[in-house]
Design an enzyme around this catalytic site. Structure first.
Site, PDB file in Angstrom:
ATOM      1  CD1 TRP A 101      -2.192  -2.122   1.952  1.00 13.55           C
ATOM      2  CD2 TRP A 101      -2.937  -1.321  -0.002  1.00 13.55           C
ATOM      3  NE1 TRP A 101      -3.192  -2.947   1.504  1.00 13.55           N
ATOM      4  CE2 TRP A 101      -3.666  -2.483   0.317  1.00 13.55           C
ATOM      5  CE3 TRP A 101      -3.228  -0.646  -1.194  1.00 13.55           C
ATOM      6  CZ2 TRP A 101      -4.679  -2.993  -0.500  1.00 13.55           C
ATOM      7  CZ3 TRP A 101      -4.237  -1.149  -2.021  1.00 13.55           C
ATOM      8  CH2 TRP A 101      -4.944  -2.300  -1.671  1.00 13.55           C
ATOM      9  CG  ASP A 168      -2.945   4.136   4.154  1.00 10.66           C
ATOM     10  OD1 ASP A 168      -3.997   3.984   4.809  1.00 10.66           O
ATOM     11  OD2 ASP A 168      -2.662   3.460   3.143  1.00 10.66           O
ATOM     12  CE  LYS A 192      -8.401  -3.147   3.851  1.00 10.66           C
ATOM     13  NZ  LYS A 192      -7.523  -2.141   3.294  1.00 10.66           N
TER      14      LYS A 192
HETATM   15  C1  LIG Z   1      -6.866  -1.683   1.997  1.00 12.91           C
HETATM   16  C2  LIG Z   1      -5.835  -0.648   2.116  1.00 12.91           C
HETATM   17  C3  LIG Z   1      -5.702   0.373   1.154  1.00 12.91           C
HETATM   18  C4  LIG Z   1      -6.567   0.446  -0.077  1.00 12.91           C
HETATM   19  O1  LIG Z   1      -7.852   0.802   0.256  1.00 12.91           O
HETATM   20  P1  LIG Z   1      -8.988   1.060  -0.828  1.00 12.91           P
HETATM   21  O2  LIG Z   1     -10.046   1.693   0.015  1.00 12.91           O
HETATM   22  O3  LIG Z   1      -9.368  -0.271  -1.381  1.00 12.91           O
HETATM   23  O4  LIG Z   1      -8.470   1.957  -1.874  1.00 12.91           O
HETATM   24  C5  LIG Z   1      -4.736   1.325   1.363  1.00 12.91           C
HETATM   25  N1  LIG Z   1      -3.929   1.290   2.429  1.00 12.91           N
HETATM   26  C6  LIG Z   1      -4.019   0.330   3.368  1.00 12.91           C
HETATM   27  C7  LIG Z   1      -3.094   0.364   4.544  1.00 12.91           C
HETATM   28  C8  LIG Z   1      -4.979  -0.668   3.234  1.00 12.91           C
HETATM   29  O5  LIG Z   1      -5.078  -1.622   4.173  1.00 12.91           O
END
Ligand SMILES: *Cc1c(COP(=O)(O)O)cnc(C)c1O
Length: 356
Positions: A101, A168, A192
């Site tokens: 990511w 993030d 998540k």
């Molecule tokens: C799942 C995830 C993403 C991507 O998320 P989307 O909402 O599918 O774009 C980005 N960063 C992390 C840390 C993730 O776990």
């Protein structure tokens, strides 16, 4: 049979959230309308958004300098929005490369300017968090990923930085207490640990905006979403309703401090079994292990079909690891009960009895 859902995302949510969401699909707040057919500008829909924003502020004690917004496009669009809002024309940013990511975020930022990867754990297939680096002072911002969902590592501390810090937090937001004032942009895809898929939350320090000299496309502009109270365009009322219900549930669990204790307990239960059981090995370096996503492999791959059969029979779902790591990944987000982790641990013990 009860399903123990260890999915990395979209993830398990509390039963009461699913219950109330399904009621609202048929008849929202006894209004006679489905939540899926009402205008996002109706007062009762506005209230869903406003309450969700308020709950995030309350649960994370967001300071007045920061604003909370919900947009769409997932964390993946935040990879784009961050440089648009934070990177000056001809500017640069420092990124920490801790997994797939993080690499995704780096790829998008490179399209707008100069990206310095100041540390990386790619040399060990991202099984640790680099610590030996300093954040440069001549970049527009520093970007990191607090929890590496795929590789099962988590940052336990954050570096000193004289430039704005962007993080993030998709896969560990609201899992434990957080000092929001240390960050200038926090973003997290909802699916998540916050709610169903369909929205992404950002917490933005208003003081860092408006400094890039860029003509930012409207939808990508944090300031526009802030000004419009996250109602710049049609937002997913059902998805945000799910977020709101989940945040209310979290508040009733004692908030992030309350859930954090349970999350620690769950992680400890599973990691101690991984370490004790001679048939398994954890893939992440111990000190960087994630409380949310535990990654582990079988020491003898020949036993894979036997182990898979056992956990499936116990009602466990979505335990397979990501293809980049292989093996298994047990995601233990807020709504996963301790009892589900116990079921997994019991299966691991029974497996050892049989094949150890
Ligand atoms: C799942 C995830 C993403 C991507 O998320 P989307 O909402 O599918 O774009 C980005 N960063 C992390 C840390 C993730 O776990």
């Amino acid at each position: 049979m009860k399903i123990h859902n260890f999915s990395a995302g979209p993830c398990i949510l509390p039963d009461e959230v699913f219950q109330k969401m399904s009621e609202a699909v048929l008849n929202f707040n006894n209004s006679g309308s489905s939540i899926m057919e009402i205008s996002h500008r109706r007062a009762d829909a506005q209230e869903v958004m406003d309450t969700s924003i308020q709950l995030v502020k309350e649960l994370l004690q967001v300071p007045d300098t920061h604003e909370v917004i919900f947009t769409q496009g997932g964390a993946s669009l935040q990879f784009v929005m961050v440089p648009f809002n934070m990177m000056k024309v001809n500017g640069s940013a420092a990124y920490l490369e801790t997994g797939a990511w993080a690499k995704g975020a780096i790829k998008e930022a490179k399209k707008l300017g100069n990206v310095e990867i100041i540390a990386s754990s790619a040399d060990q297939n991202f099984n640790y968090i680099p610590k030996d680096y300093t954040v440069p002072s001549n970049v527009d911002y520093f970007h990191c990923t607090s929890n590496n969902t795929i590789f099962g590592t988590q940052m336990k501390s954050f570096p000193e930085s004289s430039v704005p810090v962007v993080c993030d937090m998709s896969s560990d937001i609201l899992s434990k207490p957080l000092d929001v004032s240390k960050f200038d942009v926090i973003y997290a895809g909802a699916q998540k640990n916050m709610g169903p898929a369909g929205s992404v939350m950002a917490i933005v320090n208003k003081e860092v905006l408006g400094k890039t000299g860029r003509d930012i496309p409207s939808y990508l502009d944090y300031q526009i979403h802030i000004n419009k109270g996250s109602a710049f365009n049609t937002w997913p009322v059902l998805a945000i309703y799910g977020v709101m219900l989940n945040l209310q549930w979290l508040k009733n669990q004692g908030g992030v401090a309350g859930i954090s204790k349970i999350n620690q307990e769950k992680a400890e239960l599973l990691y101690s079994e991984i370490d004790r059981n001679g048939l398994f090995t954890g893939t992440a370096v111990v000190e960087d292990r994630s409380e949310m996503n535990a990654t582990f492999v079988l020491n003898n791959e020949d036993l894979k079909s036997e182990f898979d059969k056992m956990w499936k029979e116990a009602g466990i779902s979505s335990l397979n690891g990501h293809r980049d790591v292989g093996g298994y990944r047990a995601s233990m987000y807020n709504a996963l009960p301790l009892e589900s982790v116990q079921v997994l641990v019991d299966v691991m013990k029974a497996f050892e009895q049989k094949f150890g």
